[in-house]
Motif scaffolding. Structure first.
Motif, PDB file in Angstrom:
ATOM      1  N   GLY A  59      94.334  52.499  68.641  1.00 11.03           N
ATOM      2  CA  GLY A  59      95.221  52.725  67.515  1.00 11.03           C
ATOM      3  C   GLY A  59      96.528  51.983  67.691  1.00 11.03           C
ATOM      4  O   GLY A  59      96.860  51.520  68.789  1.00 11.03           O
ATOM      5  N   TRP A  60      97.261  51.859  66.597  1.00 10.20           N
ATOM      6  CA  TRP A  60      98.583  51.237  66.660  1.00 10.20           C
ATOM      7  C   TRP A  60      99.428  51.706  65.477  1.00 10.20           C
ATOM      8  O   TRP A  60      98.912  52.124  64.441  1.00 10.20           O
ATOM      9  CB  TRP A  60      98.481  49.707  66.638  1.00 10.20           C
ATOM     10  CG  TRP A  60      98.017  49.114  65.326  1.00 10.20           C
ATOM     11  CD1 TRP A  60      96.732  48.956  64.899  1.00 10.20           C
ATOM     12  CD2 TRP A  60      98.844  48.594  64.274  1.00 10.20           C
ATOM     13  NE1 TRP A  60      96.690  48.377  63.654  1.00 10.20           N
ATOM     14  CE2 TRP A  60      97.976  48.138  63.240  1.00 10.20           C
ATOM     15  CE3 TRP A  60     100.223  48.458  64.093  1.00 10.20           C
ATOM     16  CZ2 TRP A  60      98.451  47.562  62.071  1.00 10.20           C
ATOM     17  CZ3 TRP A  60     100.695  47.891  62.913  1.00 10.20           C
ATOM     18  CH2 TRP A  60      99.809  47.446  61.919  1.00 10.20           C
ATOM     19  N   THR A  61     100.724  51.675  65.650  1.00  8.00           N
ATOM     20  CA  THR A  61     101.654  51.905  64.554  1.00  8.00           C
ATOM     21  C   THR A  61     102.930  51.123  64.819  1.00  8.00           C
ATOM     22  O   THR A  61     103.325  50.927  65.971  1.00  8.00           O
ATOM     23  CB  THR A  61     101.988  53.393  64.362  1.00  8.00           C
ATOM     24  OG1 THR A  61     102.900  53.532  63.263  1.00  8.00           O
ATOM     25  CG2 THR A  61     102.629  53.992  65.606  1.00  8.00           C
ATOM     26  N   ALA A  62     103.554  50.684  63.746  1.00  8.27           N
ATOM     27  CA  ALA A  62     104.834  49.972  63.843  1.00  8.27           C
ATOM     28  C   ALA A  62     105.967  50.787  63.246  1.00  8.27           C
ATOM     29  O   ALA A  62     107.114  50.322  63.233  1.00  8.27           O
ATOM     30  CB  ALA A  62     104.748  48.608  63.143  1.00  8.27           C
ATOM     31  N   ASN A  63     105.665  51.997  62.758  1.00  7.74           N
ATOM     32  CA  ASN A  63     106.733  52.835  62.190  1.00  7.74           C
ATOM     33  C   ASN A  63     106.397  54.320  62.265  1.00  7.74           C
ATOM     34  O   ASN A  63     106.544  55.055  61.288  1.00  7.74           O
ATOM     35  CB  ASN A  63     107.060  52.427  60.751  1.00  7.74           C
ATOM     36  CG  ASN A  63     105.879  52.601  59.800  1.00  7.74           C
ATOM     37  OD1 ASN A  63     104.774  52.941  60.222  1.00  7.74           O
ATOM     38  ND2 ASN A  63     106.117  52.371  58.525  1.00  7.74           N
ATOM     39  N   GLY A  64     105.967  54.749  63.442  1.00  6.98           N
ATOM     40  CA  GLY A  64     105.721  56.173  63.639  1.00  6.98           C
ATOM     41  C   GLY A  64     104.609  56.748  62.801  1.00  6.98           C
ATOM     42  O   GLY A  64     104.675  57.907  62.374  1.00  6.98           O
ATOM     43  N   ASP A  72      91.232  52.435  65.303  1.00  9.98           N
ATOM     44  CA  ASP A  72      90.044  51.581  65.377  1.00  9.98           C
ATOM     45  C   ASP A  72      90.248  50.322  64.528  1.00  9.98           C
ATOM     46  O   ASP A  72      91.262  49.654  64.675  1.00  9.98           O
ATOM     47  CB  ASP A  72      88.805  52.376  64.980  1.00  9.98           C
ATOM     48  CG  ASP A  72      88.576  53.567  65.926  1.00  9.98           C
ATOM     49  OD1 ASP A  72      88.934  53.454  67.111  1.00  9.98           O
ATOM     50  OD2 ASP A  72      88.052  54.601  65.472  1.00  9.98           O
ATOM     51  N   LEU A  73      89.318  50.026  63.652  1.00 14.50           N
ATOM     52  CA  LEU A  73      89.426  48.813  62.839  1.00 14.50           C
ATOM     53  C   LEU A  73      89.559  49.162  61.360  1.00 14.50           C
ATOM     54  O   LEU A  73      89.065  48.443  60.484  1.00 14.50           O
ATOM     55  CB  LEU A  73      88.193  47.926  63.064  1.00 14.50           C
ATOM     56  CG  LEU A  73      87.940  47.501  64.519  1.00 14.50           C
ATOM     57  CD1 LEU A  73      86.630  46.726  64.631  1.00 14.50           C
ATOM     58  CD2 LEU A  73      89.098  46.679  65.059  1.00 14.50           C
ATOM     59  N   LYS A  74      90.247  50.276  61.073  1.00 14.62           N
ATOM     60  CA  LYS A  74      90.358  50.774  59.703  1.00 14.62           C
ATOM     61  C   LYS A  74      91.346  49.975  58.860  1.00 14.62           C
ATOM     62  O   LYS A  74      91.457  50.215  57.648  1.00 14.62           O
ATOM     63  CB  LYS A  74      90.764  52.245  59.710  1.00 14.62           C
ATOM     64  CG  LYS A  74      89.761  53.172  60.386  1.00 14.62           C
ATOM     65  CD  LYS A  74      88.447  53.229  59.640  1.00 14.62           C
ATOM     66  CE  LYS A  74      87.505  54.254  60.251  1.00 14.62           C
ATOM     67  NZ  LYS A  74      86.203  54.310  59.546  1.00 14.62           N
ATOM     68  N   CYS A  75      92.090  49.072  59.473  1.00 14.27           N
ATOM     69  CA  CYS A  75      93.035  48.244  58.718  1.00 14.27           C
ATOM     70  C   CYS A  75      93.159  46.903  59.429  1.00 14.27           C
ATOM     71  O   CYS A  75      92.699  46.734  60.571  1.00 14.27           O
ATOM     72  CB  CYS A  75      94.397  48.916  58.611  1.00 14.27           C
ATOM     73  SG  CYS A  75      95.268  49.082  60.190  1.00 14.27           S
TER      74      CYS A  75
END
Length: 222
Positions: A59-64, A72-75
């Protein structure tokens, strides 16, 4: 980086999550809601995956987790290499341990993910381009290794790890190391601290020579 014990057939119900992961993040006190994070590990989450199997989660996020990022690969974001050793979101059936490594390339600053099954060498899964992030495009200032659970409000929490208290037969993280920009691990690890949100249900051992154990039966409702 670390080697994680992997578990299957846990009693995880809809609305519950059981996971063990590494989180690499840049957290700025003046912008607490805009934390930048990449995370990797295993996850059992029936409401997300539609089954009770153990999956390889990234997973990843750039703004919380507000608008930028996904699991996963959902975006668009994580770039998968050709013929990776595992696909994000794939199942980990029959796997007792997995090893994962996250590091920032010294060539272009992208965040790379490498993976290995037990007895195999690390191989690249893909990378998060540095352009996805704000603060994490430069560096990380926090790394977390550990277990995570979640449940619906006022419902008992699920077991963590394999459901046993920390000890010789509980879940563990092994070969825990920091990783430099060349992708090599090293053991000099200052400023390590442990954190448990509810010791009535979950606990963690002391950190000893690159290893710690963790877990518990769950059952907390607060």
């Amino acid at each position: 980086m670390a080697t994680l014990d992997v578990y299957e057939s846990l009693a995880v119900k809809a609305g519950q999550i059981v996971s063990a992961e590494i989180w690499v993040e840049n957290y700025q006190k003046e912008k607490p809601n805009d934390v930048n994070v990449v995370q990797v590990g295993w996850n059992i989450q029936p409401s997300y995956y539609g089954d009770n199997k153990t999956h390889f989660l990234i997973g990843w996020t750039a703004n919380g987790n507000k608008t930028k990022g996904c699991f996963d690969l959902k975006c668009d974001g994580f770039v998968l290499v050709k013929n990776p050793p595992i696909t994000p979101g794939g199942t980990l059936e029959g796997k007792a341990k997995i090893s994962v490594k996250i590091f920032k390339s010294n060539k272009n600053g992208d965040w790379w993910l490498h993976f290995a099954h037990v007895g195999e060498k690390f191989a690249p899964v893909g990378f998060w381009p540095r352009s996805l992030f704000q603060s994490l495009s430069d560096h990380a200032n926090y790394v977390t290794w550990g277990g995570y659970t979640s449940s619906l409000v006022r419902t008992p929490s699920p077991p963590m790890g394999n459901g046993r208290w920390p000890g010789g037969d509980s879940a563990s993280f092994q070969n825990v190391q920091y990783v430099n920009n060349d992708g090599h691990g090293y053991l000099r690890m200052p400023n390590l601290r442990s954190r448990v949100t509810d010791t009535a249900c979950y606990r963690v051992s002391e950190f000893m020579t690159g290893k710690f154990s963790y877990g518990g039966p769950g059952g907390c409702v607060n």
